[in-house]
Design a protein around this motif. Structure first.
Motif, PDB file in Angstrom:
ATOM      1  N   CYS A  45     116.466 -21.298  32.076  1.00 19.20           N
ATOM      2  CA  CYS A  45     115.011 -21.323  31.970  1.00 19.20           C
ATOM      3  C   CYS A  45     114.492 -19.922  31.699  1.00 19.20           C
ATOM      4  CB  CYS A  45     114.404 -21.896  33.248  1.00 19.20           C
ATOM      5  SG  CYS A  45     112.609 -21.792  33.304  1.00 19.20           S
ATOM      6  N   ASP A  46     113.757 -19.762  30.612  1.00 22.24           N
ATOM      7  CA  ASP A  46     113.124 -18.493  30.275  1.00 22.24           C
ATOM      8  C   ASP A  46     111.605 -18.580  30.311  1.00 22.24           C
ATOM      9  OD1 ASP A  46     115.625 -17.147  29.517  1.00 22.24           O
ATOM     10  OD2 ASP A  46     115.629 -18.543  27.845  1.00 22.24           O
ATOM     11  N   VAL A  47     111.079 -19.805  30.232  1.00 21.93           N
ATOM     12  CA  VAL A  47     109.639 -20.010  30.129  1.00 21.93           C
ATOM     13  C   VAL A  47     109.233 -21.094  31.120  1.00 21.93           C
ATOM     14  CG1 VAL A  47     107.731 -20.674  28.600  1.00 21.93           C
ATOM     15  CG2 VAL A  47     109.660 -19.379  27.686  1.00 21.93           C
ATOM     16  N   VAL A  48     108.083 -20.900  31.754  1.00 21.12           N
ATOM     17  CA  VAL A  48     107.502 -21.907  32.649  1.00 21.12           C
ATOM     18  C   VAL A  48     106.088 -22.199  32.162  1.00 21.12           C
ATOM     19  CG1 VAL A  48     106.753 -22.432  34.997  1.00 21.12           C
ATOM     20  CG2 VAL A  48     108.866 -21.174  34.630  1.00 21.12           C
ATOM     21  N   ILE A  49     105.779 -23.494  32.029  1.00 23.29           N
ATOM     22  CA  ILE A  49     104.433 -23.913  31.647  1.00 23.29           C
ATOM     23  C   ILE A  49     103.867 -24.779  32.768  1.00 23.29           C
ATOM     24  CG2 ILE A  49     103.015 -25.147  29.977  1.00 23.29           C
ATOM     25  CD1 ILE A  49     105.072 -24.551  27.847  1.00 23.29           C
ATOM     26  N   ILE A  50     102.710 -24.396  33.273  1.00 25.23           N
ATOM     27  CA  ILE A  50     102.027 -25.188  34.295  1.00 25.23           C
ATOM     28  C   ILE A  50     101.028 -26.099  33.605  1.00 25.23           C
ATOM     29  CG2 ILE A  50     100.539 -25.099  36.326  1.00 25.23           C
ATOM     30  CD1 ILE A  50     101.713 -22.392  36.987  1.00 25.23           C
ATOM     31  N   ALA A  51     101.230 -27.400  33.719  1.00 21.55           N
ATOM     32  CA  ALA A  51     100.380 -28.368  33.026  1.00 21.55           C
ATOM     33  C   ALA A  51     100.241 -29.637  33.862  1.00 21.55           C
ATOM     34  CB  ALA A  51     100.976 -28.708  31.651  1.00 21.55           C
ATOM     35  N   ASP A  52      99.064 -29.912  34.321  1.00 20.87           N
ATOM     36  CA  ASP A  52      98.782 -31.169  35.024  1.00 20.87           C
ATOM     37  C   ASP A  52      99.622 -31.373  36.280  1.00 20.87           C
ATOM     38  OD1 ASP A  52      96.754 -32.798  34.471  1.00 20.87           O
ATOM     39  OD2 ASP A  52      97.816 -34.152  33.134  1.00 20.87           O
ATOM     40  N   PRO A  53      99.749 -30.399  37.160  1.00 20.27           N
ATOM     41  CA  PRO A  53     100.541 -30.611  38.375  1.00 20.27           C
ATOM     42  C   PRO A  53      99.749 -31.432  39.399  1.00 20.27           C
ATOM     43  CG  PRO A  53      99.623 -28.421  38.396  1.00 20.27           C
ATOM     44  CD  PRO A  53      99.199 -29.031  37.084  1.00 20.27           C
ATOM     45  N   SER A  54     100.472 -32.019  40.336  1.00 23.60           N
ATOM     46  CA  SER A  54      99.811 -32.835  41.362  1.00 23.60           C
ATOM     47  C   SER A  54      99.547 -32.047  42.640  1.00 23.60           C
ATOM     48  CB  SER A  54     100.688 -34.047  41.698  1.00 23.60           C
ATOM     49  OG  SER A  54     101.953 -33.633  42.204  1.00 23.60           O
ATOM     50  N   CYS A  55      99.836 -30.747  42.640  1.00 29.12           N
ATOM     51  CA  CYS A  55      99.660 -29.948  43.854  1.00 29.12           C
ATOM     52  C   CYS A  55      98.343 -29.177  43.806  1.00 29.12           C
ATOM     53  CB  CYS A  55     100.825 -28.977  44.023  1.00 29.12           C
ATOM     54  SG  CYS A  55     100.986 -27.802  42.674  1.00 29.12           S
ATOM     55  N   ALA A  56      97.978 -28.589  44.937  1.00 31.73           N
ATOM     56  CA  ALA A  56      96.744 -27.821  45.038  1.00 31.73           C
ATOM     57  C   ALA A  56      96.879 -26.485  44.309  1.00 31.73           C
ATOM     58  CB  ALA A  56      96.384 -27.585  46.501  1.00 31.73           C
ATOM     59  N   GLU A  57      95.750 -25.892  43.964  1.00 30.46           N
ATOM     60  CA  GLU A  57      95.764 -24.630  43.223  1.00 30.46           C
ATOM     61  C   GLU A  57      96.392 -23.501  44.032  1.00 30.46           C
ATOM     62  OE1 GLU A  57      92.474 -21.589  41.323  1.00 30.46           O
ATOM     63  OE2 GLU A  57      92.129 -23.752  41.200  1.00 30.46           O
ATOM     64  N   GLY A  58      96.151 -23.497  45.348  1.00 27.50           N
ATOM     65  CA  GLY A  58      96.745 -22.463  46.194  1.00 27.50           C
ATOM     66  C   GLY A  58      98.266 -22.496  46.155  1.00 27.50           C
ATOM     67  N   ARG A  59      98.812 -23.684  46.086  1.00 30.07           N
ATOM     68  CA  ARG A  59     100.268 -23.832  45.998  1.00 30.07           C
ATOM     69  C   ARG A  59     100.785 -23.277  44.668  1.00 30.07           C
ATOM     70  NH1 ARG A  59     105.223 -23.627  47.727  1.00 30.07           N
ATOM     71  NH2 ARG A  59     106.514 -25.482  47.428  1.00 30.07           N
ATOM     72  N   LEU A  60     100.037 -23.493  43.590  1.00 36.05           N
ATOM     73  CA  LEU A  60     100.438 -22.970  42.286  1.00 36.05           C
ATOM     74  C   LEU A  60     100.415 -21.443  42.270  1.00 36.05           C
ATOM     75  CD1 LEU A  60      98.654 -25.338  39.749  1.00 36.05           C
ATOM     76  CD2 LEU A  60     101.087 -25.230  40.293  1.00 36.05           C
ATOM     77  N   ILE A  61      99.395 -20.857  42.902  1.00 36.49           N
ATOM     78  CA  ILE A  61      99.319 -19.401  42.961  1.00 36.49           C
ATOM     79  C   ILE A  61     100.514 -18.843  43.720  1.00 36.49           C
ATOM     80  CG2 ILE A  61      97.970 -17.478  43.883  1.00 36.49           C
ATOM     81  CD1 ILE A  61      95.457 -19.121  43.341  1.00 36.49           C
ATOM     82  N   GLU A  62     100.877 -19.510  44.792  1.00 43.78           N
ATOM     83  CA  GLU A  62     102.045 -19.082  45.569  1.00 43.78           C
ATOM     84  C   GLU A  62     103.314 -19.127  44.733  1.00 43.78           C
ATOM     85  OE1 GLU A  62     104.608 -20.665  49.445  1.00 43.78           O
ATOM     86  OE2 GLU A  62     102.575 -21.422  49.086  1.00 43.78           O
ATOM     87  N   ILE A  63     103.475 -20.192  43.938  1.00 41.86           N
ATOM     88  CA  ILE A  63     104.648 -20.318  43.075  1.00 41.86           C
ATOM     89  C   ILE A  63     104.631 -19.256  41.980  1.00 41.86           C
ATOM     90  CG2 ILE A  63     105.771 -21.809  41.376  1.00 41.86           C
ATOM     91  CD1 ILE A  63     106.264 -22.651  44.229  1.00 41.86           C
ATOM     92  N   ALA A  64     103.450 -19.027  41.377  1.00 37.95           N
ATOM     93  CA  ALA A  64     103.347 -18.058  40.283  1.00 37.95           C
ATOM     94  C   ALA A  64     103.682 -16.644  40.740  1.00 37.95           C
ATOM     95  CB  ALA A  64     101.947 -18.098  39.677  1.00 37.95           C
ATOM     96  N   ARG A  65     103.424 -16.341  42.010  1.00 40.08           N
ATOM     97  CA  ARG A  65     103.699 -15.006  42.532  1.00 40.08           C
ATOM     98  C   ARG A  65     105.086 -14.873  43.131  1.00 40.08           C
ATOM     99  NH1 ARG A  65      97.942 -14.275  45.760  1.00 40.08           N
ATOM    100  NH2 ARG A  65      96.663 -13.667  43.965  1.00 40.08           N
TER     101      ARG A  65
END
Length: 506
Positions: free
Chosen positions: A251-271
Motif C-alpha cells: 500500500c502506497d496510497v490511502v483514500i478516505i471515501a464514505d467511511p462509517s466511522c466518526a470524523e474524530g476517529r478518521l483524524i486519529e487514523i490520519a495522524r
C-alpha cells in the motif's frame, strides 16, 4: 482497452467467476435482480455497473513503486529550459538562473506533486505563467547589469524558446506517464477507507481506468456490516487492524471515501504512524460542489483532495533544523549583551543559581532539561513540577516580573535549540505531570509531540498563554504541525516580536 462482453440470454456467468479480458481479470458477480411482482426474479443488466475484483500487481510494477512524479519532471524541465545552449553559450548565465527559478516556482506551485488525473492542458496555464515570471525576474536583473540592447534582445529571444521547450517537454512527460500507467508499468497500491456508494464507485473507476495509476488492494472500514459485502470485496480489515494491514500489503496510497466511522476517529487514523509512508487523499463530503483554488484533482467525476503532512517529510525537517541552528546562533550572538545583563540582574535580586532547570517533555515524548533565567525560587521540587502557574506569586521580584513579562527569562532556551532539544517555532514544552493529565483528558494533546517542541508557538502568539484552555492550545499546535512551512515559522516569529515589544508575556 477492452471491456468484458455482456453475457447473452443463453449463456449466463456463474457468480464469482473471473473472466479474462486482455491483460485484466474482471470480477463478474451474481447479477442484481429486481422483484417482478409475481414472485419471480429476473436479471437486470442495466441497473448498476459491474463489480470488479482487485488483481495482483505485476513484478514490473513492483519495481517502479519508488518512482515519483518529480523524478522525471524536474530533470526534463531543466534540460528543456537549457535547450538554446545547444547552439549558443552567450546567455548561459541568464538561462541557468531562469531555469532554477522556474523549477523553484513549479515546486512551490505544486506542479511536481503526484496527481491522479493527468492532463497537460490542466497544467499548461500554471507552467506558462510561472515560467514567464522566472524569465521576467532574471530579465530585470540582467537589464540593470548589461547595457547593450542587443544582448538583452538575444537573451529574451532564447528565453522565449525555453518557455516553448518547457511546455513541449512537460507535454511529452505527462503523456509518457499516462502511457506507462495504462500499460500498468507504473502503479501504486491503494487502500480505500470506507465502504459506501462513493467508495465502491471509486474502486470501480480505478479498476476500469488504469491511467489513474492506482491498483486496489482492498477496503478498510469501521463496521463492514453496514455495507453490501459483495460491493466492498475484498474487505481486508477494520480500522483497528490498520497498523498490521499496512505492514503486510503493498500500500502506497490511502483514500478516505464514505467511511462509517466518526470524523474524530478518521483524524486519529490520519495522524497515526501507519500513515507516514502513504500518500493520503480524501473525497470531500459535499464533493458535488466545486471548490476554489489550485488545479483540482479527481478520479472520474469524484474529486480528490490531497492531505499535506509536511512535518513527516525528512527533507523539510532537515530544512527546519538548519533554520533553527542558524537562527539560534545569530540570536545568541546578537543578544549576548541582553543575556549578560539579565544574568547580573538575576544574581543581584536572588543570589546564586541564576539558571532554572526543569524537566519537560519533548519530541516523541522524550524528557529533557529546559533552561530559563530564574524568576522565582520554588520551595520544593514537587512545587516546581506540579504547580500550574506562579504568575501572581508574591515571591517574584521586580526583575523576575520584568523578565517574565518580556519573555527574557526564556532566552537561555536558545542553547536548548542548538543542542537539538528544541526548535525555534513549535508547540511549547510541558512538564511530565501535566502531560500525563492533559493526555488523559484531551485526546489530541499527545499528537503535539510529533515534532520538536519550540521556543515560541502559534498557540502562544494567538493569545493562548498562561491559564488558557488546553483544548484550544492542542488545536492550534496540531494546526501548526499539519500546515507547517518556513513562512509560517517566520510569521510566528514576527508575531512573537510584536508580543514581546507590547510586553504581552505572562
Amino acid at each position: 482497452m477492452s471491456y468484458p462482453r455482456q453475457p447473452t440470454a443463453d449463456v449466463k456467468p456463474k457468480a464469482g467467476v473471473d473472466v479474462e479480458a486482455g491483460p485484466f481479470q474482471w470480477w463478474v458477480p451474481e447479477q442484481r435482480t429486481a422483484d417482478s411482482g409475481s414472485g419471480s426474479r429476473q436479471h437486470d443488466y442495466i441497473d448498476g455497473p459491474t463489480v470488479v475484483q482487485p488483481y495482483l500487481g505485476s513484478k514490473f510494477a513492483r519495481s517502479t513503486r519508488s518512482l515519483r512524479a518529480w523524478m522525471i519532471s524536474v530533470p526534463i524541465d531543466l534540460l528543456a529550459f537549457l535547450v538554446p545552449l545547444l547552439w549558443s553559450l552567450q546567455h548561459w548565465k541568464g538561462l541557468g538562473v531562469a531555469a532554477l527559478f522556474s523549477v523553484l516556482l513549479f515546486a512551490f506551485g505544486g506542479l511536481y506533486r503526484g496527481r491522479r488525473h493527468l492532463s497537460f492542458l490542466d497544467l499548461a496555464p500554471a507552467l506558462f505563467g510561472r515560467t514567464l515570471i522566472a524569465c521576467a525576474m532574471v530579465g530585470i536583473v540582467f537589464a540593470e547589469r548589461h547595457g547593450p540592447q542587443a544582448y538583452l534582445a538575444g537573451l529574451f529571444r532564447e528565453m522565449g524558446i525555453s518557455v516553448l521547450a518547457v511546455l513541449i517537454g512537460r507535454a511529452v512527460t505527462t503523456n509518457a506517464v499516462i502511457f506507462a500507467r495504462r500499460r500498468r508499468w507504473v502503479e501504486h497500491g491503494v487502500v480505500i477507507i470506507g465502504g459506501g456508494p462513493v467508495a465502491v464507485e471509486l474502486a470501480r473507476l480505478l479498476r476500469r481506468y488504469p491511467q489513474y495509476g492506482l491498483r486496489l488492494v482492498g477496503f478498510v472500514d469501521e463496521d463492514p456490516g453496514t455495507h453490501d459485502r459483495r460491493d466492498i470485496m475484498p474487505f481486508i480489515g477494520t480500522l483497528d487492524e490498520i497498523e498490521t494491514l499496512f505492514g503486510t500489503t503493498e500500500c502506497d496510497v490511502v483514500i478516505i471515501a464514505d467511511p462509517s466511522c466518526a470524523e474524530g476517529r478518521l483524524i486519529e487514523i490520519a495522524r497515526s504512524p501507519a500513515m507516514r509512508r502513504c500518500d493520503l487523499w480524501i473525497v470531500p463530503r459535499m464533493h458535488e460542489f466545486p471548490s476554489d483554488g489550485g488545479v483540482p484533482d479527481h478520479v472520474g467525476a469524484i474529486p480528490l483532495v490531497r492531505v499535506h503532512r509536511p512535518t513527516l517529510s525528512v527533507t523539510r525537517r532537515a530544512v527546519k533544523r538548519a533554520f533553527d541552528v542558524i537562527f539560534a546562533s545569530v540570536a545568541l550572538t546578537i543578544l549576548s549583551p541582553v543575556l549578560l545583563l539579565a544574568a547580573i540582574a538575576t544574581f543581584v535580586e536572588g543570589g546564586r543559581g541564576i539558571f532554572f532547570r526543569q524537566q519537560r517533555i519533548g519530541f516523541q515524548g522524550k524528557p529533557f532539561e529546559v533552561l530559563k533565567f530564574r524568576s522565582i525560587r520554588p520551595s520544593s521540587e514537587t512545587e516546581s513540577q506540579t504547580k500550574w502557574s506562579v504568575a501572581n506569586d508574591s515571591r517574584i521580584g521586580p526583575v523576575g516580573r520584568f523578565m517574565r513579562r518580556t519573555s527574557i527569562d526564556e532566552l537561555p532556551q536558545l542553547w536548548n535549540i542548538l543542542r537539538g532539544d528544541m526548535t525555534v517555532v513549535g508547540p511549547r514544552p510541558e512538564r511530565p505531570y501535566f502531560v500525563d493529565r492533559f493526555t488523559a483528558n484531551y485526546p489530541d494533546y499527545a499528537m503535539r509531540h510529533r515534532v520538536p517542541v519550540g521556543l515560541t508557538g502559534l498557540a502562544q502568539v494567538s493569545g493562548l498563554r498562561g491559564d488558557t484552555p488546553i483544548s484550544d492550545r492542542a488545536r492550534f499546535d496540531n494546526y501548526y504541525i499539519e500546515n507547517w512551512s518556513i513562512w509560517l515559522d517566520v510569521k510566528v516569529l514576527l508575531r512573537t516580536v510584536g508580543e514581546v515589544l507590547r510586553g504581552g508575556g505572562r
